[in-house]
Design an enzyme around this catalytic site. Sequence first.
Site, PDB file in Angstrom:
ATOM      1  N   ALA A   1       1.117  -1.268  -0.331  1.00 52.86           N
ATOM      2  CA  ALA A   1       0.141   0.139   0.118  1.00 52.86           C
ATOM      3  C   ALA A   1       0.809   1.247   0.024  1.00 52.86           C
ATOM      4  O   ALA A   1       2.448   1.143  -0.066  1.00 52.86           O
ATOM      5  CB  ALA A   1      -1.227   0.148   1.642  1.00 52.86           C
TER       6      ALA A   1
ATOM      7  N   LYS B   1       8.122   1.759  -0.443  1.00 52.72           N
ATOM      8  CA  LYS B   1       7.974   0.843  -1.312  1.00 52.72           C
ATOM      9  C   LYS B   1       9.851   1.422  -2.179  1.00 52.72           C
ATOM     10  O   LYS B   1      10.468   1.340  -2.871  1.00 52.72           O
ATOM     11  CB  LYS B   1       7.381   0.115  -2.679  1.00 52.72           C
ATOM     12  CG  LYS B   1       6.057  -0.210  -2.433  1.00 52.72           C
ATOM     13  CD  LYS B   1       5.048  -0.514  -3.611  1.00 52.72           C
ATOM     14  CE  LYS B   1       3.959   1.039  -3.892  1.00 52.72           C
ATOM     15  NZ  LYS B   1       3.561   1.146  -2.495  1.00 52.72           N
TER      16      LYS B   1
ATOM     17  N   ASP C   1       9.935   1.763 -10.569  1.00 57.92           N
ATOM     18  CA  ASP C   1       9.122   1.854  -9.590  1.00 57.92           C
ATOM     19  C   ASP C   1       7.412   2.035 -10.111  1.00 57.92           C
ATOM     20  O   ASP C   1       7.146   2.168 -11.392  1.00 57.92           O
ATOM     21  CB  ASP C   1       9.600   3.270  -8.955  1.00 57.92           C
ATOM     22  CG  ASP C   1       8.916   3.904  -7.691  1.00 57.92           C
ATOM     23  OD1 ASP C   1       8.588   3.145  -6.894  1.00 57.92           O
ATOM     24  OD2 ASP C   1       9.400   5.338  -7.440  1.00 57.92           O
ATOM     25  N   GLU C   2       6.911   2.407  -9.204  1.00 57.63           N
ATOM     26  CA  GLU C   2       5.072   2.357 -10.259  1.00 57.63           C
ATOM     27  C   GLU C   2       4.655   2.139 -10.688  1.00 57.63           C
ATOM     28  O   GLU C   2       3.948   2.399 -11.767  1.00 57.63           O
ATOM     29  CB  GLU C   2       4.465   4.163 -10.285  1.00 57.63           C
ATOM     30  CG  GLU C   2       5.617   5.438  -8.649  1.00 57.63           C
ATOM     31  CD  GLU C   2       4.478   5.224  -8.017  1.00 57.63           C
ATOM     32  OE1 GLU C   2       3.173   4.832  -8.114  1.00 57.63           O
ATOM     33  OE2 GLU C   2       4.602   6.566  -7.383  1.00 57.63           O
ATOM     34  N   ALA C   3       5.144   0.461 -10.914  1.00 58.68           N
ATOM     35  CA  ALA C   3       5.098  -0.350 -11.777  1.00 58.68           C
ATOM     36  C   ALA C   3       3.872  -1.003 -11.931  1.00 58.68           C
ATOM     37  O   ALA C   3       3.162  -1.297 -13.174  1.00 58.68           O
ATOM     38  CB  ALA C   3       5.393  -1.500 -11.446  1.00 58.68           C
ATOM     39  N   GLN C   4       2.875  -0.459 -11.234  1.00 60.38           N
ATOM     40  CA  GLN C   4       0.985  -0.126 -11.099  1.00 60.38           C
ATOM     41  C   GLN C   4       0.808   0.058 -12.571  1.00 60.38           C
ATOM     42  O   GLN C   4      -0.482  -0.093 -13.411  1.00 60.38           O
ATOM     43  CB  GLN C   4      -0.099  -0.349 -10.510  1.00 60.38           C
ATOM     44  CG  GLN C   4       0.422   1.851 -10.353  1.00 60.38           C
ATOM     45  CD  GLN C   4       0.870   1.890  -8.949  1.00 60.38           C
ATOM     46  OE1 GLN C   4       2.201   1.025  -8.692  1.00 60.38           O
ATOM     47  NE2 GLN C   4       1.249   3.385  -8.864  1.00 60.38           N
TER      48      GLN C   4
ATOM     49  N   CYS D   1      -4.961   1.533  13.214  1.00 55.12           N
ATOM     50  CA  CYS D   1      -5.160   0.732  14.375  1.00 55.12           C
ATOM     51  C   CYS D   1      -4.057   0.132  14.975  1.00 55.12           C
ATOM     52  O   CYS D   1      -4.549  -0.256  15.795  1.00 55.12           O
ATOM     53  CB  CYS D   1      -6.450  -0.114  13.521  1.00 55.12           C
ATOM     54  SG  CYS D   1      -6.192  -1.743  12.893  1.00 55.12           S
TER      55      CYS D   1
ATOM     56  N   CYS E   1     -11.094  -0.860   8.904  1.00 54.01           N
ATOM     57  CA  CYS E   1     -10.996   0.100   8.947  1.00 54.01           C
ATOM     58  C   CYS E   1     -11.763   0.974   7.882  1.00 54.01           C
ATOM     59  O   CYS E   1     -12.125   2.068   7.909  1.00 54.01           O
ATOM     60  CB  CYS E   1      -9.741   0.712   9.665  1.00 54.01           C
ATOM     61  SG  CYS E   1      -9.038   0.285  10.875  1.00 54.01           S
TER      62      CYS E   1
HETATM   63 ZN   LIG Z   1      -7.320  -0.472  10.748  1.00 57.51          ZN
END
Ligand SMILES: [Zn+2]
Length: 201
Positions: free
Chosen positions: A16, A21, A91-94, A153, A193
């Site tokens: 995420a 990364k 980088d940013e391979a998406q 959290c 969350c």
């Molecule tokens: Zn959470």
Amino acid sequence: MNYNQDMAKLYFRYGAMGCGKTMQLLQVAFNYEERGHKVCVIKPKTDTKNGTKLLTRIGPERETNFCFDKKTDIFKEVLKNYKDVQCVLVDEAQFLTPEQADQLMMITIKLNIPVMAYGLRLNFRQKDGGFEGATRLLQIAHIIEEIKTICECGHKATLNCRFLDDKLVTDGPDILIDDGKSKIEYRALCPACYEKYLEKK
Ligand SMILES: [Zn+2]
């Protein structure tokens, strides 16, 4: 076909937003260079806010060797100008096209250069196919690794979420240009969350 242990591999390291990364990519580049090897660091042109540099939240940054758009043949570019490198780092391979993800695989097969691609696994909408580059990498990479990060959290965060003026949004384009009118923010959340924010919407 004999499986050759020494064959270069395609890695997809996903995580995420904010999991580090780019930091990890820079560390890998540093390790190669410290041992006297060359690397080729690339990123998509869509990531325009940082120009051609890779920036991290912690501080380290570095210039890319080249930036690619959707038409760039990454295999040909590496063959032409970076055949002597020990590793290709993306980088940013998406934001790769599926064809470009296949080109990364060709770099490992035809040039025997390992490729490490770092990126998001899924878009902030959490559905509709996500990023086609990430989807293709998940299908073909030799090695898929998760870079973990923590939700607010304290549990493991798996989702990359977009907030506009502190409100969760689940619709909109993949790339949002900051017009300065509203605060755009990405937060890594755990599924529980995320559900809580969805209910508050
Ligand atoms: Zn959470």
